[in-house]
Design an enzyme around this catalytic site. Structure first.
Site, PDB file in Angstrom:
ATOM      1  N   HIS A  58       0.969  -1.325  -0.057  1.00  0.00           N
ATOM      2  CA  HIS A  58       0.084   0.034  -0.051  1.00  0.00           C
ATOM      3  C   HIS A  58       0.649   1.251   0.065  1.00  0.00           C
ATOM      4  O   HIS A  58       0.403   2.460  -0.368  1.00  0.00           O
ATOM      5  CB  HIS A  58      -0.861  -0.071   1.255  1.00  0.00           C
ATOM      6  CG  HIS A  58      -0.329  -0.043   2.513  1.00  0.00           C
ATOM      7  ND1 HIS A  58      -0.034  -1.067   3.533  1.00  0.00           N
ATOM      8  CD2 HIS A  58      -0.008   1.272   3.226  1.00  0.00           C
ATOM      9  CE1 HIS A  58       0.502  -0.628   4.468  1.00  0.00           C
ATOM     10  NE2 HIS A  58       0.595   0.843   4.386  1.00  0.00           N
ATOM     11  N   ASP A 107      -0.025  -7.577   0.633  1.00  0.00           N
ATOM     12  CA  ASP A 107       0.463  -6.199   1.136  1.00  0.00           C
ATOM     13  C   ASP A 107       2.187  -6.131   1.016  1.00  0.00           C
ATOM     14  O   ASP A 107       2.738  -5.864   2.191  1.00  0.00           O
ATOM     15  CB  ASP A 107       0.166  -5.712   2.580  1.00  0.00           C
ATOM     16  CG  ASP A 107       0.230  -4.276   2.603  1.00  0.00           C
ATOM     17  OD1 ASP A 107       0.509  -3.506   1.620  1.00  0.00           O
ATOM     18  OD2 ASP A 107      -0.165  -3.792   3.791  1.00  0.00           O
ATOM     19  N   SER A 162       4.543   1.568   8.389  1.00  0.00           N
ATOM     20  CA  SER A 162       4.147   0.621   7.273  1.00  0.00           C
ATOM     21  C   SER A 162       5.245   0.303   6.604  1.00  0.00           C
ATOM     22  O   SER A 162       6.177   1.474   6.148  1.00  0.00           O
ATOM     23  CB  SER A 162       3.251   1.496   6.492  1.00  0.00           C
ATOM     24  OG  SER A 162       1.802   1.026   6.762  1.00  0.00           O
TER      25      SER A 162
END
Length: 419
Positions: free
Chosen positions: A254, A281, A364
């Site tokens: 992402h 992901d 992230s």
């Protein structure tokens, strides 16, 4: 909407620490203002470029043994020995599982760090005991429970998951756990819950609060990290090389979904290369200036030291892993579930690993690694309070997820850079 940058001092439940948070307001990444045009980085001296690699390898990362000792009420020496043996115990568990040829519900490390192999019959009990593991009799095989997870995955991809937050095989409990937002009545969620309940005692449907719903930690700042073309921020995972020996950075999918360049401190790193999100992901971008952005087989421990990356590992439930990211730095936790499916607002993500280390916006794509240097994955997301704070800040168990490293490397045709 332009990117907003704020600096906050957190004072929650006795915690006082200055954290610089940089995040794009969650109004849709495609509508963010473009970042300033990046420029190539300046030339870097050999002495400066090699500084990251002049660190000592560590058998067990600093702080991990101390944290485990404190949480378990054991000596640091005992905690160090437990952490050092996790890899061999995890690998032994996989070998015993294979020898049982499906007559097992899986293996895990219990609260005392012992290897437990679940079995469905007396012959399995004996095989587990001969290996030195503790045998635990269960009702259901791991393959039968995994089949339920795959069926739910298929249904969610076709019809959506609605208010159902996710599902996974809970190996110690020998059941598929399905979490759904309490009180929700949407049609997609109700359909999926009806399907889950049709499997009877093999499935446990459990309520979750609305603020516990999974979210990818997208609006994040990198430290050893990068900015996307739209100004969003993420953390670097691992340095890798492709089949042509070119330098590629592995991070969360992402983080690389929007085409453009990855930058850091206003300097160009390279163009976005791949993104697999949702579904999985993982994502990559090129390191086009490796003489400046020196690829290092190491992970920053946020205490001016680095942990050398030695290889990859698929840890069992119960193993201790740590993550590095710009917002929360170096935090450690325990693997609580594998092959976890979660439903982010963007779609269903399958195959994640769940753990309880603190993860917040800014983390992230960051490195997830064992305490002795084996890469396990990159940060995907977390269940956050007010979309911002990890749950332990409020005295609640953390719920975080990482994308396992092996499928990410394989899908992208990469090999990990190791020391």
């Amino acid at each position: 909407m332009s990117t907003a940058f704020v600096t906050r001092t957190i004072r929650r439940a006795g915690i006082s620490c200055g954290i610089a948070l940089s995040f794009a307001l969650p109004v849709g990444l495609a509508h963010s203002a473009p970042a300033p045009a990046p420029v190539p980085p300046p030339a870097q001296s050999a002495q400066a470029a090699s500084s990251l690699t002049a660190r000592t390898d560590l058998a067990v990362a600093p702080g991990a043994a101390e944290a485990l000792a404190k949480s378990k009420g054991i000596s640091v020496a005992a905690a160090t020995a437990r952490l050092a043996g996790q890899r061999s115990l995890g690998d032994l568990g996989l070998r015993v599982e294979a020898s049982l040829k499906g007559r097992t519900g899986g293996s895990y490390l219990d609260a005392d760090g012992r290897l437990v192999v679940t079995t469905v019959d007396a012959a399995g009990d004996s095989a587990a005991a001969r290996s030195g593991a503790k045998a635990k009799r269960v009702r259901f095989t791991g393959s039968s429970l995994s089949a339920i997870v795959k069926r739910l995955d298929q249904e969610a991809r076709t019809r959506g998951a609605g208010s159902v937050q996710g599902w996974f095989v809970d190996v110690p409990r020998n059941v598929v756990v399905v979490t759904s937002t309490a009180g929700a009545t949407d049609q997609a969620g109700a359909h999926l819950l009806d399907l889950a309940r049709s499997y009877g005692s093999k499935v446990s449907v459990e309520p979750g609060s609305a603020d516990q719903a999974p979210r990818p930690t997208e609006w994040m700042v990198g430290g050893y990290g990068f900015l996307t073309a739209t100004g969003g921020s993420c953390s670097v995972g691992f340095n890798t090389r492709d089949g042509a020996n070119r330098n590629v950075v592995l991070t969360a999918g992402h983080c690389t979904k929007v085409a453009g360049n990855a930058t850091r401190n206003g300097y160009l790193i390279g163009a976005m290369r791949t993104s697999d999100f949702p579904g999985s992901d993982h994502g990559t971008f090129w390191n086009s200036y490796p003489t400046y952005w020196q690829p290092s087989p190491s992970v920053y421990l946020w205490n001016n030291t680095y942990l050398t990356v030695r290889g990859t590992w698929n840890p069992p439930v119960g193993a201790t892993i740590c993550k590095s990211g710009i917002t929360t730095g170096w935090t450690c936790g325990t693997v609580t579930a594998k092959d976890r499916t979660v439903t982010y607002p963007e779609g269903v993500i399958t195959g994640l690993v769940q753990h309880n280390a603190c993860v917040e916006p800014g983390d992230s794509g960051g490195s997830n690694i064992s305490t002795n240097g084996y890469a396990v994955g990159v940060t995907s997301g977390a269940s956050l309070i007010d979309k911002r704070w990890c749950r332990s800040r409020y005295g609640q168990p953390n719920i975080s997820w990482y994308q396992p490293i092996a499928p990410a490397l394989s899908a992208n045709g990469l090999r990990l850079l190791v020391g």
